[in-house]
Design an enzyme around this catalytic site. Sequence first.
Site, PDB file in Angstrom:
ATOM      1  N   GLU A 137      -8.325 -29.022 -10.697  1.00  0.00           N
ATOM      2  CA  GLU A 137      -7.906 -29.269  -9.329  1.00  0.00           C
ATOM      3  C   GLU A 137      -9.053 -28.938  -8.368  1.00  0.00           C
ATOM      4  OE1 GLU A 137      -6.656 -30.747  -7.065  1.00  0.00           O
ATOM      5  OE2 GLU A 137      -4.568 -30.122  -6.846  1.00  0.00           O
ATOM      6  N   HIS A 236      -4.778 -33.326 -12.053  1.00  0.00           N
ATOM      7  CA  HIS A 236      -4.250 -32.713 -10.837  1.00  0.00           C
ATOM      8  C   HIS A 236      -4.249 -33.732  -9.698  1.00  0.00           C
ATOM      9  CE1 HIS A 236      -4.608 -28.716 -12.748  1.00  0.00           C
ATOM     10  NE2 HIS A 236      -5.605 -29.317 -13.378  1.00  0.00           N
TER      11      HIS A 236
END
Length: 306
Positions: A137, A236
């Site tokens: 992420e 993500h």
Amino acid sequence: MIGGSAIRIGQASCRSCERFHGRAKYYQHRRCYLPTAFKSHIGIVVLLISMYKLFLLRHGEGAWNRENRFCSWVDQKLSEDGVKEARDCGRLLKELGYKFDIAFTSILSRSIQTAWLVLEAMGQEWVPVVKSWRLNERHYGALIGLNRAEMAAQHGEEKVKLWRRSYDVTPPAIDESHPYFSEIYTDRRYSTCDVEKEKLPRAESLKEVLERLLPYWESTVIPEIRQGRTVLIAAHGNSCRALLKHLEGISDDDIASVTLPTGIPVLLELDAQLKPVKARQLLGDQQKIQAAIKKVEDQGKAKAST
């Protein structure tokens, strides 16, 4: 002649099209000149062929997603709802008849867990799962752990949207005084990266996510796709958005409005140059998908006072 010297076909060359469409209008495709009517009636001028299928998947809901906090590089497992989302995703993909040859994830548990649960639900547990920090992420820096709605109330919704969704705005960097600094940078998983731990990011814009993702995409993922393998990237929200921006040529401004809900598979059909031949498809119940998108977009809004 497509790909050769220019040819010109006048209205007299396609009277049936002229009768069907009315007066033909010329258009240019590279060096070729053909009537628009000829193109639209016969449909042979621009032929887009889907050669590869790529699936992007934002992991299922994590505990901090539920609490509306910036999770980023803090390792979190899936919530009960997140586990269900991943399994439901796998069941859907199985019902649609898809089969994967390889899966890629970040080195964060919620991404890995999602891939495992999807493959289990599909009866494809044997499919190799390859992990890399380059699919992590976005690093939200000093914002990690903070509640988005509370931040919006304090700093304004536009500022939080800029931090969350903009392309080239980097949030304040994390430092050693941050409560989650040690948890992140002493984690043994980051000793496996292809860069020294001291050179790992301390905060990232979406642009910087794309910059660290592209070398991995080009060196590791593309060769698998070009061998005709069906690839799943279970990562993500921001690593998937960054890759979508690259593949679809989304502008710096427009990427802010691209929202990917948790647990919803995104199908991209690519041509020989790995360019999409049609719009991305979010698979599943479209009404539920739109509700999930709105839920994500509302995370950065201040809660109404009661």
